[in-house]
Design a protein around this motif. Structure first.
Motif, PDB file in Angstrom:
ATOM      1  N   ILE A 137      -2.246   7.115   7.221  1.00  0.00           N
ATOM      2  CA  ILE A 137      -2.513   7.696   8.544  1.00  0.00           C
ATOM      3  C   ILE A 137      -1.994   6.691   9.566  1.00  0.00           C
ATOM      4  N   GLY A 138      -0.932   7.061  10.264  1.00  0.00           N
ATOM      5  CA  GLY A 138      -0.334   6.113  11.195  1.00  0.00           C
ATOM      6  C   GLY A 138       0.125   4.869  10.449  1.00  0.00           C
ATOM      7  N   THR A 139      -0.340   3.709  10.895  1.00  0.00           N
ATOM      8  CA  THR A 139       0.032   2.440  10.257  1.00  0.00           C
ATOM      9  C   THR A 139      -0.965   2.017   9.182  1.00  0.00           C
ATOM     10  N   GLN A 140      -1.982   2.830   8.946  1.00  0.00           N
ATOM     11  CA  GLN A 140      -3.029   2.481   7.994  1.00  0.00           C
ATOM     12  C   GLN A 140      -2.785   3.156   6.640  1.00  0.00           C
ATOM     13  N   SER A 141      -3.157   2.465   5.561  1.00  0.00           N
ATOM     14  CA  SER A 141      -2.976   3.027   4.229  1.00  0.00           C
ATOM     15  C   SER A 141      -4.201   2.757   3.369  1.00  0.00           C
ATOM     16  N   VAL A 142      -4.475   3.716   2.495  1.00  0.00           N
ATOM     17  CA  VAL A 142      -5.586   3.608   1.544  1.00  0.00           C
ATOM     18  C   VAL A 142      -5.028   3.876   0.154  1.00  0.00           C
ATOM     19  N   ARG A 143      -5.238   2.920  -0.755  1.00  0.00           N
ATOM     20  CA  ARG A 143      -4.750   3.064  -2.132  1.00  0.00           C
ATOM     21  C   ARG A 143      -5.883   3.514  -3.031  1.00  0.00           C
ATOM     22  N   LEU A 144      -5.673   4.639  -3.694  1.00  0.00           N
ATOM     23  CA  LEU A 144      -6.662   5.201  -4.605  1.00  0.00           C
ATOM     24  C   LEU A 144      -6.211   4.941  -6.035  1.00  0.00           C
ATOM     25  N   ASN A 145      -7.123   4.424  -6.867  1.00  0.00           N
ATOM     26  CA  ASN A 145      -6.782   4.128  -8.256  1.00  0.00           C
ATOM     27  C   ASN A 145      -7.844   4.632  -9.210  1.00  0.00           C
TER      28      ASN A 145
END
Length: 290
Positions: A137-145
């Protein structure tokens, strides 16, 4: 005097009920647009950006209703994503509050499968994955594992990469003992999964229950799991009864954890039951039973 209508009475009761619920909710500011949402003993995390919000577990309908109103009044941004941590209803119910054509619901494929197969009363995921997915989202990232079995089905870790914050539900808990008899846990799987996430680049840990901590707290929790599992296993291999194992296990190093005295015997019993049943030690001919 005009009699009070039944509709007015129901309205007052509803308002009082919602007020009582709301008084138990909290939003704590974390860092970098992240917030922790607290509903009694349950926790979730959400992220606010100019482009919109990413919500993790909605918890239940009343909690989700309160949270949605707070996000609207405090931030006034659309909900872009709702991410489920796993399949358990005490974390993913209430999602209908956020159901909107512009909101994407995300889960691991096994959690989505279980939601479908059991007709769970929540919103079916729009987007699923096998091992890893990154949401931006925009410059933000979330890594799901996904890390394999640990708790429930399709349980994942969520790494908010810019903030170096890790969110895990149920299979890592800092500052408190694991839940009583570890009913839904794959204990070796919890150990394996926790070993993996300790290689990740995070400094802050938030769990679905209990305290906010750091990587050292997660390592302390892993040491507890390892010692609990190994000591109970050694006792079972020696042919000891559950009662004898509960007397002989020495985990005083971890007495700082909340509920240590009350839940240690239950933790031991839960591990013992998993060994006897899921690991098949209960019917192995090379192990004597008391």
């Amino acid at each position: 005097m005009q009699p009070i209508s039944s509709k007015l009475i129901l309205l007052v009761i509803s308002l009082l009920t919602f007020s009582n619920f709301a008084s138990s909710y909290e939003i704590e500011t974390l860092e970098g647009g992240l917030y922790r949402f607290i509903d009694d003993r349950h926790r979730s995390v959400f992220m606010i950006t100019k482009q919109g919000a990413l919500i993790t577990d909605p918890l239940n309908t009343a909690a989700a209703t309160w949270l949605k109103a707070q996000i609207k009044s405090r931030f006034n941004v659309p909900i872009k994503y709702v991410v489920y941590s796993h399949n358990h209803s005490d974390h993913i119910y209430g999602a209908e509050v956020f159901n909107d054509p512009k909101t994407i619901f995300v889960a691991h494929k096994l959690a989505a499968q279980d939601i479908h197969n059991t007709s769970a009363n929540t919103v079916a995921p729009d987007l699923t994955f096998d091992d890893e997915m990154r949401l931006n989202i925009g410059t933000q990232s979330v890594r799901l594992n996904y890390h394999g079995p640990n708790d429930g089905r399709g349980s994942i870790s969520m790494l908010f990469e810019q903030q170096k914050l890790l969110f895990v539900v149920d299979w890592i808990i800092v500052g408190r003992m694991p839940w009583q008899k570890l009913w839904s846990y794959d204990i070796q799987g919890m150990i394996n999964s926790t070993q993996t996430v300790l290689t990740y680049d995070f400094t802050t840990f938030v769990g679905g229950h209990a305290d906010v901590g750091n990587k050292q707290d997660v390592a302390h929790y892993l040491r507890y799991l390892n010692q609990l599992y190994s000591q109970v296993t050694a006792g079972a291999l020696a042919g000891k009864s559950l009662a004898d194992i509960q007397k002989s296990v020495d985990l005083r190093e971890f007495s700082d954890l909340a509920n240590y005295e009350q839940w240690l015997p239950l933790n031991i019993e839960g591990v013992y039951e998993r060994l006897m049943e899921e690991s098949g030690m209960g019917w192995r001919p090379d192990i004597s039973r008391p």
